[in-house]
Design an enzyme around this catalytic site. Sequence first.
Site, PDB file in Angstrom:
ATOM      1  N   CYS A 142     -31.123 -19.363  19.445  1.00 21.39           N
ATOM      2  CA  CYS A 142     -30.057 -18.546  20.039  1.00 21.39           C
ATOM      3  C   CYS A 142     -28.990 -19.439  20.675  1.00 21.39           C
ATOM      4  O   CYS A 142     -29.299 -20.400  21.370  1.00 21.39           O
ATOM      5  CB  CYS A 142     -30.682 -17.635  21.097  1.00 21.39           C
ATOM      6  SG  CYS A 142     -29.475 -16.732  22.079  1.00 21.39           S
ATOM      7  N   GLN A 242     -24.702 -12.044  38.311  1.00 25.96           N
ATOM      8  CA  GLN A 242     -23.711 -12.296  37.261  1.00 25.96           C
ATOM      9  C   GLN A 242     -24.396 -13.053  36.122  1.00 25.96           C
ATOM     10  O   GLN A 242     -25.274 -13.883  36.354  1.00 25.96           O
ATOM     11  CB  GLN A 242     -22.519 -13.078  37.818  1.00 25.96           C
ATOM     12  CG  GLN A 242     -21.769 -12.352  38.935  1.00 25.96           C
ATOM     13  CD  GLN A 242     -21.000 -11.122  38.445  1.00 25.96           C
ATOM     14  OE1 GLN A 242     -20.786 -10.921  37.259  1.00 25.96           O
ATOM     15  NE2 GLN A 242     -20.600 -10.273  39.383  1.00 25.96           N
ATOM     16  N   CYS A 363     -16.384  -4.306  35.370  1.00 28.08           N
ATOM     17  CA  CYS A 363     -17.007  -4.573  34.070  1.00 28.08           C
ATOM     18  C   CYS A 363     -16.644  -3.454  33.093  1.00 28.08           C
ATOM     19  O   CYS A 363     -17.288  -3.303  32.060  1.00 28.08           O
ATOM     20  CB  CYS A 363     -18.525  -4.689  34.223  1.00 28.08           C
ATOM     21  SG  CYS A 363     -19.279  -3.263  35.001  1.00 28.08           S
TER      22      CYS A 363
HETATM   23  C1  LIG Z   1     -21.532  -5.013  39.194  1.00 27.34           C
HETATM   24  S1  LIG Z   1     -22.757  -5.114  40.455  1.00 27.34           S
HETATM   25  C2  LIG Z   1     -21.951  -6.235  41.556  1.00 27.34           C
HETATM   26  C3  LIG Z   1     -22.812  -6.883  42.579  1.00 27.34           C
HETATM   27  C4  LIG Z   1     -22.194  -8.089  43.314  1.00 27.34           C
HETATM   28  N1  LIG Z   1     -20.820  -7.868  43.702  1.00 27.34           N
HETATM   29  C5  LIG Z   1     -22.320  -9.351  42.491  1.00 27.34           C
HETATM   30  O1  LIG Z   1     -21.313  -9.863  41.997  1.00 27.34           O
HETATM   31  O2  LIG Z   1     -23.465  -9.857  42.330  1.00 27.34           O
HETATM   32  C6  LIG Z   1     -22.605  -3.527  41.176  1.00 27.34           C
HETATM   33  C7  LIG Z   1     -23.450  -3.302  42.399  1.00 27.34           C
HETATM   34  O3  LIG Z   1     -23.189  -1.974  42.862  1.00 27.34           O
HETATM   35  C8  LIG Z   1     -24.401  -1.400  43.332  1.00 27.34           C
HETATM   36  N2  LIG Z   1     -24.249   0.057  43.257  1.00 27.34           N
HETATM   37  C9  LIG Z   1     -24.350   0.860  42.174  1.00 27.34           C
HETATM   38  N3  LIG Z   1     -24.099   2.141  42.509  1.00 27.34           N
HETATM   39  C10 LIG Z   1     -23.800   2.145  43.834  1.00 27.34           C
HETATM   40  C11 LIG Z   1     -23.439   3.164  44.761  1.00 27.34           C
HETATM   41  N4  LIG Z   1     -23.344   4.449  44.374  1.00 27.34           N
HETATM   42  N5  LIG Z   1     -23.203   2.815  46.046  1.00 27.34           N
HETATM   43  C12 LIG Z   1     -23.297   1.530  46.438  1.00 27.34           C
HETATM   44  N6  LIG Z   1     -23.641   0.519  45.607  1.00 27.34           N
HETATM   45  C13 LIG Z   1     -23.891   0.817  44.320  1.00 27.34           C
HETATM   46  C14 LIG Z   1     -25.463  -1.988  42.414  1.00 27.34           C
HETATM   47  O4  LIG Z   1     -26.739  -1.968  43.024  1.00 27.34           O
HETATM   48  C15 LIG Z   1     -24.943  -3.409  42.175  1.00 27.34           C
HETATM   49  O5  LIG Z   1     -25.473  -4.300  43.107  1.00 27.34           O
END
Ligand SMILES: C[S@@+](CC[C@H](N)C(=O)[O-])C[C@H]1O[C@@H](n2cnc3c(N)ncnc32)[C@H](O)[C@@H]1O
Length: 410
Positions: A142, A242, A363
């Site tokens: 891979c 990430q 994303c």
């Molecule tokens: C794309 S990740 C980003 C996490 C972090 N910023 C990083 O870069 O590692 C989105 C985050 O949103 C949280 N999440 C999803 N739905 C949510 C909600 N309704 N309220 C609060 N957090 C939420 C998830 O658990 C996750 O940790």
Amino acid sequence: MTQEFTITRLGHQGDGIATGPLYVPRALPGEVVSGTPEGDTLAEMRVVTPSPHRVSPACRHYRACGGCQLQHASDAFVADWKQEVVRAALSAQGVEAPLRPIHTSPPQSRRRATIAVRRTKKGTLAGFHGRASDVITEIPDCRLLDPALLAAIPVGEALALLGGSRKGVLAVTLTLSEAGLDVSVSGGKPLDGPFEASLALIAEQHGLARLAWEGEVIASRHAPAQRFGKASVVPPPGAFLQATKDGEAALLSAVREAVGNAKRVADLFAGCGTFSLPLAETAEVHAVEGEATMTAALDQGWRRAQGLKRLTTEARDLFRRPLLPDELSRFDAVVLDPPRAGAEAQVAELARAKLPVIVYVSCNPVTFARDANTLIQAGYRLNWVQVVDQFRWSAHVELAASFSLAHIGG
Ligand SMILES: C[S@@+](CC[C@H](N)C(=O)[O-])C[C@H]1O[C@@H](n2cnc3c(N)ncnc32)[C@H](O)[C@@H]1O
């Protein structure tokens, strides 16, 4: 009956699309392809006239494996296409996209992946699923995964021999950590005493940092820490991270630039502190995240670190209970990084609160564009968008964007 079709564009999954619409995986715009239409797809597709952007796939598994979707296209084509996906999503909302050049993570840089493993008559089969199929393709060469992750596939095989069924497929999430491999498994046998002891033995034999089964930690031999700036965090099993360190660094650099010298920052959808902890080197940070296990890990990481400013955490569902203007008013800048659904409710409150700086990491260009439009209608300016491709050769698109209140500038 075999017919010829011209591909007019790529869809959001990276499939070629001909008039109909007819979806033709692994075909590029401008190509003439032949095959037999079956519903809205094309069976036995052959390329009659190739695109000048068509290249030989970098990986020998590409034909059978579903892990990558765009290895038949040049890097320049994929980069332009991903930028265009963002431009088109914003344009559909009437927003002009000030795009910076894309940042693409190198091959063999994925530090986390979920592999599928099944027991077979002869032993086990481990790898990625084929495209829209149950068939598992082995991926010894891979080009996506970090070599250390690739070398860990035998761990998945050993776990499937012990805890997989012949019918079910084990989902084995492998993550590289500072202390070694962090492994989290779902889809296997239910736990019981003797089985747990055997799993712990596998963790020992393979030198795993941690092994979790259906979310339950079976062995934690070394804390599987992730470094975020000056802090070291031990995420709960399977927590969001990430996909590549390189992509994380590119997103963080964009976030730092957009936050500028703000002294009080709210980091919403904060995960385990990817952005909060590095930002706490220069600003007081309030980190809000839905999963309490993640805010607890973040808090622990902050407490153990030296030289960071004050950081507070809050476990809160930001879809149902977004931060309100009176809660937001104490911050100079807000960073938000929601899941694919975006942050409609939170952005509606941000639009009312009118903070000087908003940094949006996304994303999903479609929900980002919807939320960007809300902010622009409220008087924000979209300063720039940095597209980051950490899911190389896939159709995923990620970005960081800087907004400031139009009359303040930035
Ligand atoms: C794309 S990740 C980003 C996490 C972090 N910023 C990083 O870069 O590692 C989105 C985050 O949103 C949280 N999440 C999803 N739905 C949510 C909600 N309704 N309220 C609060 N957090 C939420 C998830 O658990 C996750 O940790």
